[in-house]
Design an enzyme around this catalytic site. Structure first.
Site, mmCIF file in Angstrom:
data_model
loop_
_atom_site.group_PDB
_atom_site.id
_atom_site.type_symbol
_atom_site.label_atom_id
_atom_site.label_comp_id
_atom_site.label_asym_id
_atom_site.label_seq_id
_atom_site.Cartn_x
_atom_site.Cartn_y
_atom_site.Cartn_z
ATOM 1 N N GLY A 144 -26.149 -28.487 -55.922
ATOM 2 C CA GLY A 144 -25.030 -28.924 -55.096
ATOM 3 C C GLY A 144 -23.990 -29.669 -55.907
ATOM 4 O O GLY A 144 -23.924 -30.894 -55.873
ATOM 5 N N HIS A 151 -28.396 -27.694 -46.411
ATOM 6 C CA HIS A 151 -29.150 -28.634 -45.586
ATOM 7 C C HIS A 151 -29.930 -27.970 -44.456
ATOM 8 O O HIS A 151 -30.423 -28.655 -43.564
ATOM 9 C CB HIS A 151 -28.215 -29.714 -45.038
ATOM 10 C CG HIS A 151 -27.853 -30.745 -46.068
ATOM 11 N ND1 HIS A 151 -28.237 -30.634 -47.386
ATOM 12 C CD2 HIS A 151 -27.165 -31.903 -45.983
ATOM 13 C CE1 HIS A 151 -27.776 -31.684 -48.058
ATOM 14 N NE2 HIS A 151 -27.129 -32.465 -47.238
ATOM 15 N N HIS A 197 -30.758 -36.247 -51.541
ATOM 16 C CA HIS A 197 -29.659 -36.899 -50.829
ATOM 17 C C HIS A 197 -29.742 -36.550 -49.342
ATOM 18 O O HIS A 197 -30.363 -35.573 -48.965
ATOM 19 C CB HIS A 197 -28.298 -36.451 -51.382
ATOM 20 C CG HIS A 197 -27.166 -37.336 -50.965
ATOM 21 N ND1 HIS A 197 -25.976 -36.862 -50.489
ATOM 22 C CD2 HIS A 197 -27.069 -38.703 -50.947
ATOM 23 C CE1 HIS A 197 -25.176 -37.885 -50.210
ATOM 24 N NE2 HIS A 197 -25.826 -39.015 -50.467
#
Ligand code: SAH
Ligand code: MG
Length: 205
Positions: A41, A139, A164
């Protein structure tokens, strides 16, 4: 102590709180003494700037993976779409030029290696052991799980696995990364360290 250029960091598009950046920098500083780091990412390079700055200090490198087409929630019409990132020639989101701009302005071109592709594809033939893996890609549960399964096994002993967007309160954000983080915590392969805001930190046994 934070020794990244925080004023510059604030100008980079992206999704990260300052205290998370500080922690990420500290972990990266320790990890990068032992080997290369990999993140999933890149987006426009906000986390790469932090990790890359630590790598630069220790003469290490960061592999930064992204297909640069954006996640589901970053597509036109979705909540996190940024029209600046829409490439009219490709007729889609394309964050690669923004990553390149961030790295070039920061003098990190030689430290952060953009790897343009999907995480699962890049991982298929990967062999190099990593001192830290930072998971901040797609996600959905499938994608987050695939990232974990693909990359956690490449972490060297005493290396770090950092996630994260771990929301302990479901009202604050999607739960898929958290479910995968929980799997990692329960796996017995890691020591679970303190979290910083939404940053989940584990250390490989
Ligand atoms: N770390 C960045 C934010 C990343 S946003 C920052 O600090 O600002 C998530 C990114 O993951 C998006 O750019 C998206 O294109 C990328 N992504 C999503 N799924 C992916 C996959 N399967 N493989 C590679 N990149 C992916
Ligand atoms: Mg994120």
């Amino acid at each position: 102590m934070m020794t990244i250029d925080i004023a510059r960091w604030r100008t980079i598009k992206g999704f990260m709180h300052e205290e998370e950046a500080q922690r990420l920098y500290d972990i990266s500083l320790d990890a990068s003494l032992k080997g290369p780091i990999l993140e999933i990412g890149s987006y426009c390079g906000k986390s790469a700037f932090v990790i890359g700055s630590a790598c630069e200090k220790n003469d290490s490198i960061l592999f930064s993976i992204d297909h640069h087409k954006g996640s589901e929630e970053q597509q036109p019409g979705e909540e996190y779409h940024d029209p600046d990132l829409f490439d009219s020639r490709l007729k889609r989101v394309n964050t690669l030029p923004f990553l390149q701009q961030t790295l070039s302005a920061a003098g990190l071109d030689d430290i952060v290696i953009p790897v343009v592709g999907s995480s699962a594809q890049v991982g298929r033939f990967w062999q190099t052991q990593l001192s830290m893996v930072f998971i901040d890609g797609g996600h959905s549960y499938e994608t987050a799980l695939s990232d974990y399964r693909t990359w956690a096994k490449q972490i060297m002993p005493d290396g770090y696995l950092v996630f994260h967007d771990i929301f302990l309160n479901p009202e604050e954000g999607g739960q898929a990364p958290r479910q995968v983080y929980d799997l990692a915590c329960q796996s017995n392969d890691f020591q679970v360290l303190e979290m910083t805001n939404t940053l989940g930190v584990l250390k490989k046994k």
